[in-house]
Motif scaffolding. Structure first.
Motif, short mmCIF file in Angstrom:
data_model
loop_
_atom_site.label_atom_id
_atom_site.label_comp_id
_atom_site.label_asym_id
_atom_site.label_seq_id
_atom_site.Cartn_x
_atom_site.Cartn_y
_atom_site.Cartn_z
N ALA A 89 0.86 -1.19 0.00
CA ALA A 89 0.00 0.00 0.00
C ALA A 89 0.89 1.23 0.00
N ARG A 112 -2.03 6.23 -9.30
CA ARG A 112 -3.34 5.72 -9.74
C ARG A 112 -3.16 4.70 -10.85
N LYS A 116 -2.09 0.17 -7.22
CA LYS A 116 -1.84 -0.26 -5.84
C LYS A 116 -2.92 0.31 -4.91
N ARG A 117 -2.99 -0.23 -3.69
CA ARG A 117 -3.87 0.37 -2.69
C ARG A 117 -3.30 1.72 -2.31
N LEU A 118 -4.12 2.75 -2.42
CA LEU A 118 -3.66 4.12 -2.22
C LEU A 118 -4.42 4.82 -1.13
N PHE A 119 -3.69 5.61 -0.37
CA PHE A 119 -4.31 6.43 0.68
C PHE A 119 -3.67 7.80 0.58
N ILE A 165 -5.92 1.30 6.63
CA ILE A 165 -4.93 0.53 5.87
C ILE A 165 -4.99 -0.96 6.24
N GLU A 168 -8.18 -2.47 4.83
CA GLU A 168 -8.14 -2.63 3.37
C GLU A 168 -7.22 -3.78 2.96
N LEU A 169 -6.09 -3.92 3.66
CA LEU A 169 -5.14 -4.99 3.33
C LEU A 169 -5.50 -6.31 4.00
#
Ligand code: GDP
Length: 177
Positions: A89, A112, A116-119, A165, A168-169
């Motif tokens: 992430a 984007r 990937k997982r984005l925060f 996080i 989400e993971l």
């Protein structure tokens, strides 16, 4: 344990946030933008879940934003690419007092496209909405979904970011010994 990478321009507060997450003062916090740092990794736990965090600092010395904008852009993009390659992430850290810059928008585009997982962590939101701070809605244009206001320095909002996080993971709880 999944690796979470902190990405962003110099001076937005990545190493301060890293220290906050790591729970100890490991990274060196510098007032001068453009100071060389090694990439710092730390293993830590949040809510009994094992994670690792990396601060993707390490900018070339003597390259403050105002002197070498192209170089800054290239370096931050390179670090974002490294983060994408190695991390589960990525947290894009931006400065809630300075507002968005061209580098922020460019790096957000790169992230984007990487899938990937984005925060996004909007840092330096010390007082929760005073005039010095940009409205949170300014940061939705980055296209990351939820935006997390934090104050790394005052330890505000960091727990909410980490909660999101690990959820989400789907990081499992470490079994009790
Ligand atoms: P980095 O270059 O992105 O790693 O940024 P640093 O962590 O070195 O921080 C840059 C500057 O921002 C330092 O002077 C920090 O004290 C300051 N800073 C970091 N977090 C906060 C915060 O939550 N609020 C405020 N007001 N300043 C902060």
């Amino acid at each position: 344990r999944p690796l979470i990478a902190l990405v962003g321009r110099p001076n937005v507060g990545k190493s301060t946030l890293f220290n906050r997450i790591a729970g100890r003062r490991m990274a060196i916090v510098e007032d001068e933008p453009g100071v060389t740092r090694d990439r710092n990794y730390a293993d830590c736990e949040w809510d009994h879940r094992a994670i690792s965090v990396v601060d993707t600092g390490g900018f070339e010395p003597g390259a403050p934003a105002e002197h070498a904008p192209d170089r800054l852009m290239r370096q931050v993009r390179e670090q974002a690419q490294l983060a994408v390659d190695e991390a589960a992430a990525v947290v894009l850290v931006v400065d809630g007092r300075a507002g968005l810059t061209e580098v922020d928008r460019s790096v957000a585009g790169l992230l984007r496209r990487a899938g990937k997982r984005l925060f996004v962590a909007v840092n330096k939101m010390d007082s929760g909405g005073t005039e010095a701070e940009a409205p949170l809605s300014d940061f939705y244009e980055l296209g990351f979904g939820e935006v997390f206001p934090v104050s790394a320095e005052h330890d505000r909002g960091v727990g909410e970011l980490l909660d999101a996080i690990v959820a989400e993971l789907q990081v499992p709880r470490t079994p009790a010994p």
